[in-house]
Design a protein around this motif. Structure first.
Motif, PDB file in Angstrom:
ATOM      1  N   MET A   1       0.812  -1.208   0.000  1.00 27.31           N
ATOM      2  CA  MET A   1       0.000   0.000   0.000  1.00 27.31           C
ATOM      3  C   MET A   1       0.849   1.263   0.000  1.00 27.31           C
ATOM      4  SD  MET A   1      -3.159  -0.823  -0.156  1.00 27.31           S
ATOM      5  CE  MET A   1      -3.975   0.681   0.363  1.00 27.31           C
ATOM      6  N   ALA A   2       2.015   1.222   0.663  1.00 29.21           N
ATOM      7  CA  ALA A   2       2.824   2.429   0.824  1.00 29.21           C
ATOM      8  C   ALA A   2       3.187   3.086  -0.514  1.00 29.21           C
ATOM      9  CB  ALA A   2       4.081   2.126   1.625  1.00 29.21           C
ATOM     10  N   PRO A   3       3.605   2.324  -1.526  1.00 28.90           N
ATOM     11  CA  PRO A   3       3.961   2.974  -2.793  1.00 28.90           C
ATOM     12  C   PRO A   3       2.787   3.670  -3.475  1.00 28.90           C
ATOM     13  CG  PRO A   3       4.935   0.783  -2.650  1.00 28.90           C
ATOM     14  CD  PRO A   3       3.945   0.885  -1.533  1.00 28.90           C
ATOM     15  N   LEU A   4       1.552   3.312  -3.095  1.00 29.76           N
ATOM     16  CA  LEU A   4       0.376   3.901  -3.738  1.00 29.76           C
ATOM     17  C   LEU A   4      -0.046   5.217  -3.100  1.00 29.76           C
ATOM     18  CD1 LEU A   4      -1.786   0.652  -4.161  1.00 29.76           C
ATOM     19  CD2 LEU A   4      -0.252   1.725  -5.827  1.00 29.76           C
ATOM     20  N   ALA A   5       0.500   5.541  -1.939  1.00 30.73           N
ATOM     21  CA  ALA A   5       0.098   6.758  -1.241  1.00 30.73           C
ATOM     22  C   ALA A   5       0.616   7.994  -1.965  1.00 30.73           C
ATOM     23  CB  ALA A   5       0.622   6.738   0.191  1.00 30.73           C
ATOM     24  N   SER A   6      -0.152   9.090  -1.853  1.00 31.14           N
ATOM     25  CA  SER A   6       0.256  10.347  -2.488  1.00 31.14           C
ATOM     26  C   SER A   6       1.390  11.020  -1.749  1.00 31.14           C
ATOM     27  CB  SER A   6      -0.950  11.298  -2.560  1.00 31.14           C
ATOM     28  OG  SER A   6      -1.996  10.722  -3.316  1.00 31.14           O
ATOM     29  N   GLY A   7       1.465  10.791  -0.425  1.00 32.71           N
ATOM     30  CA  GLY A   7       2.523  11.387   0.378  1.00 32.71           C
ATOM     31  C   GLY A   7       2.759  10.593   1.641  1.00 32.71           C
ATOM     32  N   HIS A   8       3.890  10.853   2.279  1.00 35.47           N
ATOM     33  CA  HIS A   8       4.278  10.103   3.469  1.00 35.47           C
ATOM     34  C   HIS A   8       4.852  11.061   4.513  1.00 35.47           C
ATOM     35  CE1 HIS A   8       3.996   6.167   1.371  1.00 35.47           C
ATOM     36  NE2 HIS A   8       4.338   6.907   0.326  1.00 35.47           N
TER      37      HIS A   8
ATOM     38  N   ASN B   1      14.846   3.559   0.332  1.00 39.84           N
ATOM     39  CA  ASN B   1      15.719   2.437  -0.043  1.00 39.84           C
ATOM     40  C   ASN B   1      15.009   1.094  -0.051  1.00 39.84           C
ATOM     41  OD1 ASN B   1      17.941   4.205  -0.238  1.00 39.84           O
ATOM     42  ND2 ASN B   1      18.329   4.041   1.962  1.00 39.84           N
ATOM     43  N   ASP B   2      14.079   0.892   0.893  1.00 37.38           N
ATOM     44  CA  ASP B   2      13.436  -0.417   1.013  1.00 37.38           C
ATOM     45  C   ASP B   2      12.055  -0.471   0.363  1.00 37.38           C
ATOM     46  OD1 ASP B   2      15.549  -0.276   3.074  1.00 37.38           O
ATOM     47  OD2 ASP B   2      14.817  -2.260   3.636  1.00 37.38           O
ATOM     48  N   MET B   3      11.394   0.675   0.251  1.00 38.56           N
ATOM     49  CA  MET B   3      10.046   0.703  -0.322  1.00 38.56           C
ATOM     50  C   MET B   3      10.013   1.380  -1.689  1.00 38.56           C
ATOM     51  SD  MET B   3       8.481  -0.810   2.140  1.00 38.56           S
ATOM     52  CE  MET B   3       6.763  -0.586   1.723  1.00 38.56           C
ATOM     53  N   THR B   4      11.199   1.832  -2.142  1.00 36.85           N
ATOM     54  CA  THR B   4      11.348   2.500  -3.455  1.00 36.85           C
ATOM     55  C   THR B   4      10.328   3.612  -3.664  1.00 36.85           C
ATOM     56  OG1 THR B   4       9.947   0.869  -4.599  1.00 36.85           O
ATOM     57  CG2 THR B   4      12.336   0.405  -4.474  1.00 36.85           C
ATOM     58  N   ILE B   5      10.173   4.455  -2.634  1.00 37.97           N
ATOM     59  CA  ILE B   5       9.272   5.606  -2.715  1.00 37.97           C
ATOM     60  C   ILE B   5      10.083   6.853  -3.052  1.00 37.97           C
ATOM     61  CG2 ILE B   5       7.712   7.075  -1.369  1.00 37.97           C
ATOM     62  CD1 ILE B   5       6.938   4.550   0.187  1.00 37.97           C
ATOM     63  N   GLU B   6       9.538   7.681  -3.901  1.00 41.95           N
ATOM     64  CA  GLU B   6      10.244   8.878  -4.322  1.00 41.95           C
ATOM     65  C   GLU B   6      10.439   9.833  -3.151  1.00 41.95           C
ATOM     66  OE1 GLU B   6       8.146  10.671  -7.496  1.00 41.95           O
ATOM     67  OE2 GLU B   6       8.198   8.905  -8.791  1.00 41.95           O
ATOM     68  N   GLU B   7      11.629  10.398  -3.079  1.00 36.82           N
ATOM     69  CA  GLU B   7      11.954  11.301  -1.975  1.00 36.82           C
ATOM     70  C   GLU B   7      11.032  12.507  -1.942  1.00 36.82           C
ATOM     71  OE1 GLU B   7      15.821  13.753  -0.168  1.00 36.82           O
ATOM     72  OE2 GLU B   7      16.004  12.524  -1.989  1.00 36.82           O
ATOM     73  N   SER B   8      10.604  12.983  -3.094  1.00 38.93           N
ATOM     74  CA  SER B   8       9.753  14.173  -3.158  1.00 38.93           C
ATOM     75  C   SER B   8       8.389  13.966  -2.518  1.00 38.93           C
ATOM     76  CB  SER B   8       9.572  14.603  -4.613  1.00 38.93           C
ATOM     77  OG  SER B   8       8.958  13.574  -5.380  1.00 38.93           O
ATOM     78  N   ARG B   9       8.002  12.715  -2.279  1.00 36.53           N
ATOM     79  CA  ARG B   9       6.687  12.413  -1.685  1.00 36.53           C
ATOM     80  C   ARG B   9       6.779  12.184  -0.179  1.00 36.53           C
ATOM     81  NH1 ARG B   9       5.415   7.336  -5.137  1.00 36.53           N
ATOM     82  NH2 ARG B   9       3.656   7.126  -3.682  1.00 36.53           N
ATOM     83  N   ILE B  10       7.959  12.416   0.394  1.00 38.95           N
ATOM     84  CA  ILE B  10       8.171  12.129   1.812  1.00 38.95           C
ATOM     85  C   ILE B  10       8.531  13.407   2.559  1.00 38.95           C
ATOM     86  CG2 ILE B  10       9.446  10.746   3.487  1.00 38.95           C
ATOM     87  CD1 ILE B  10      10.187   8.873   1.158  1.00 38.95           C
ATOM     88  N   SER B  11       7.879  13.648   3.687  1.00 36.81           N
ATOM     89  CA  SER B  11       8.217  14.769   4.565  1.00 36.81           C
ATOM     90  C   SER B  11       8.546  14.234   5.957  1.00 36.81           C
ATOM     91  CB  SER B  11       7.050  15.764   4.669  1.00 36.81           C
ATOM     92  OG  SER B  11       6.832  16.411   3.440  1.00 36.81           O
TER      93      SER B  11
END
Length: 278
Positions: free
Chosen positions: A1-8, A21-31
């Motif tokens: 589910m985590a990769p589908l979220a709009s932000g984190h 590194n482990d969930m391959t989520i874009e840095e720009s979507r993480i605060s």
């Protein structure tokens, strides 16, 4: 589910790195939204400290309380209508624990045994708060100790009283470790909200919150903790007039470095709200 979220939102930089590194989520979507202490955790005036210490004095049953006047505590007294610290007062150390195997209270216990052998005139009152399955186990160990300069007390305080205890303390001790290595202990943030420095057990990512020799000390063993408490607390014995809590030696520097830390409202608007606005 985590990769589908709009932000984190993450509570540490270490958690952000994990998502990248482990969930391959874009840095720009993480605060990163660091936790902040609730507003109830604030420094107290000497008058406020005195009122609180009077209320809990009977529950301490401290061996050094004999001979106190009605409006005196072991830490404070009234002189010419003004509340001031008592000359030659003990230092107050707090530690909050869940009394579980996740927090090794034995580290503090061993540190105090070692510290007591080194002390001459300095006296320590240690207030340990919290409930948990191993409380009785350690209370039995405490009852068998014969410490000359240190008095240890286990307390359970109402939610509104707990912040006041932290604000009266000279230093706090944190034995918390993170199972994931990705989160930080709220108990340190609570102390920081009261501008009370902390000695904390070292673990991965703790330096995102506590910078060694800036707003407290980091230790990896009971021996290191014992040495840190000795170095931080013994300078109080060199004062002709006992200074206010947090205002002697290195602890004064650490406390000053805690002034102005962000609170929830500003922190949310700065780091979380933009994520929701898109």
């Amino acid at each position: 589910m985590a990769p589908l979220a709009s932000g984190h939102l993450c509570v540490t930089s270490a958690m952000k790195d994990f998502l990248i590194n482990d969930m391959t989520i874009e840095e720009s979507r993480i605060s990163i939204l660091y936790d902040c202490p609730p507003d109830m955790f604030q420094p107290l005036s000497m008058e406020e400290q005195h009122k609180f210490l009077l209320r809990i004095q009977d529950s301490l049953h401290c061996k050094w309380q004999e001979g106190l006047a009605n409006n005196e505590t072991i830490f404070t007294q009234e002189v010419d209508g003004k509340i001031i610290p008592r000359p030659n007062r003990p230092v107050l150390v707090t530690s909050s624990t869940s009394w579980t195997e996740d927090e090794d209270f034995g580290i503090l216990l061993d540190a105090l045994i070692s510290l007591d052998k080194r002390l001459e005139t300095l006296r320590l009152i240690i207030c340990v708060t919290g409930k948990g399955p191993m409380k009785e186990f350690y209370e039995e160990k405490l009852s068998k100790l014969h410490l000359e300069h240190i008095s240890v007390h286990t307390l359970w305080l109402e939610p509104g009283e707990y912040p006041r205890l932290l604000a009266c303390a000279d230093v706090g001790v944190s034995l918390h470790t993170s199972t994931s290595g990705l989160d930080l202990p709220m108990k340190i943030l609570d102390l920081f909200g009261c501008q009370t420095p902390v000695c904390a057990l070292k673990f991965e990512c703790i330096q995102e919150l506590l910078q060694d020799d800036v707003n407290g000390r980091l230790f990896a063993s009971s021996g290191e903790l014992s040495n840190q408490l000795y170095d931080l607390l013994t300078p109080i014995t060199g004062y002709d007039q006992t200074p206010q809590p947090h205002s002697f030696g290195k602890l004064a520097d650490y406390s000053e470095n805690l002034i102005g830390r962000p609170r929830w409202n500003k922190n949310w608007k700065t780091h979380a709200l933009p994520l929701f606005k898109g």
